[in-house]
Design a protein around this motif. Sequence first.
Motif, short mmCIF file in Angstrom:
data_model
loop_
_atom_site.label_atom_id
_atom_site.label_comp_id
_atom_site.label_asym_id
_atom_site.label_seq_id
_atom_site.Cartn_x
_atom_site.Cartn_y
_atom_site.Cartn_z
N ASP A 18 -3.59 5.32 -5.31
CA ASP A 18 -3.97 5.74 -3.97
C ASP A 18 -4.01 4.55 -3.02
O ASP A 18 -4.48 3.46 -3.38
CB ASP A 18 -5.34 6.41 -3.99
N ARG A 19 -3.53 4.76 -1.79
CA ARG A 19 -3.47 3.69 -0.81
C ARG A 19 -4.81 2.97 -0.66
O ARG A 19 -4.88 1.75 -0.62
CB ARG A 19 -3.02 4.27 0.54
N GLY A 20 -5.88 3.73 -0.59
CA GLY A 20 -7.19 3.13 -0.39
C GLY A 20 -7.70 2.37 -1.60
O GLY A 20 -8.65 1.59 -1.49
N ALA A 21 -7.07 2.57 -2.78
CA ALA A 21 -7.53 1.91 -4.00
C ALA A 21 -6.92 0.53 -4.16
O ALA A 21 -7.33 -0.23 -5.04
CB ALA A 21 -7.19 2.77 -5.21
N VAL A 22 -5.95 0.17 -3.33
CA VAL A 22 -5.31 -1.15 -3.42
C VAL A 22 -6.10 -2.12 -2.56
O VAL A 22 -6.19 -1.96 -1.34
CB VAL A 22 -3.84 -1.07 -2.96
N ASP A 23 -6.67 -3.13 -3.20
CA ASP A 23 -7.57 -4.06 -2.52
C ASP A 23 -6.84 -5.38 -2.26
O ASP A 23 -6.67 -6.20 -3.17
CB ASP A 23 -8.80 -4.30 -3.39
N LEU A 24 -6.41 -5.57 -1.02
CA LEU A 24 -5.64 -6.76 -0.64
C LEU A 24 -6.35 -7.51 0.47
O LEU A 24 -6.88 -6.90 1.41
CB LEU A 24 -4.24 -6.36 -0.17
N ARG A 69 0.83 -1.21 0.00
CA ARG A 69 0.00 0.00 0.00
C ARG A 69 0.86 1.26 0.00
O ARG A 69 0.53 2.24 -0.66
CB ARG A 69 -0.94 -0.01 1.20
N ARG A 70 1.97 1.22 0.72
CA ARG A 70 2.88 2.38 0.74
C ARG A 70 3.61 2.54 -0.59
O ARG A 70 3.83 3.66 -1.07
CB ARG A 70 3.90 2.25 1.87
N GLU A 71 3.98 1.42 -1.19
CA GLU A 71 4.79 1.45 -2.41
C GLU A 71 3.96 1.71 -3.66
O GLU A 71 4.48 2.21 -4.66
CB GLU A 71 5.53 0.12 -2.56
N SER A 72 2.69 1.37 -3.62
CA SER A 72 1.86 1.42 -4.81
C SER A 72 1.79 2.83 -5.39
O SER A 72 1.76 3.83 -4.67
CB SER A 72 0.44 0.95 -4.48
N ALA A 73 1.76 2.87 -6.72
CA ALA A 73 1.66 4.15 -7.42
C ALA A 73 0.24 4.69 -7.41
O ALA A 73 0.01 5.84 -7.79
CB ALA A 73 2.14 3.98 -8.86
#
Length: 331
Positions: free
Chosen positions: A65-71, A59-63
């Motif tokens: 938005d943090r909230g848009a990464v669904d893990l 989530r920190r590394e993703s290009a």
Amino acid sequence: MSGWTTDEMPRLDGKTVVVTGANSGLGYEGTLAFAEKGATVVMACRSVDRGERAADEIRRESAVDRGAVDLDVRECDLASLDSVRTFAEGLAADYDAVDVCCNNAGVMAIPRGETEDGFETQFGVNHLGHFALTGRLFPLLEAAAGVGGAARVVTQSSGAHEQGEMDFSDLNWERSYGKWKAYGRSKLANLLFAYELQRRINVAGTSGEDGDETDADSGDDLGLRSVACHPGYAATNLQLRTAEESGNPLMKIGMKAANAVLGQDAATGALPMLYAATADVDGGAYVEPDGVANMRGPPTVGRSNDDSYDRADARRLWEYSEEATGVEFPR
């Protein structure tokens, strides 16, 4: 050298992707790429704590938005058939379909041990655990394919399959054991499984007509394909774990040096898996790096060794795997 990159991956919004060993190495990089393209990624990890830490890092590394990464981090220990069953039952309760299953996790060249169920660890984790997982997730994969999708099973092998030999009289290395030979056998087993799965998909999709051993008519009727891949020499913690478990400090130094000089980074090593999962490749394909000795470079469709296409061995391994795991595929 230019070639395919994650920029060419399609959007995966609304798709569900399962990645085993998602907390490190190739699994981590694959999870990051799938999530950035909009997929819900189920991180199947032996340790939930390590999985959650990896998810936070993604989530920190993703290009995006943090909230848009669904893990979705879930426990799945491939050395335990009970754990695999519980994982699959949990997914079936919470998800309607699985679009991609990446059989990625593995152990490499470790001292002989046994899984919870009494199988030699490399064979048990690398092959049998993934066989059982794929079988238990198969109804969810079929569900994804049945709604106009293009579901995939992607099985991670290795160039080490070329050193593998199938000895059906001693699959679990009870008479003798060589850690690298055992690793090679487990990686050959991955390919025999991947290709046999595609043949069975072909039969189901063509009302019993069997195709050529490298047949590319790969389940178009079913919308489900089985694809194999190998990452080349990717510098990950897999090599370091091998060195640590050897108890030889010189091996650890050597592995670090080899990773630095010969290896490509994990993000590049994950490209064959990502290509196999999302590009327009035929079922039964084998995706590998296109550089020298297929150790480095962008992904391309190649060919594994002749033994991996041995139909008699594939059927024999399939029958053994069903009996050993107690998992039978619906088709």
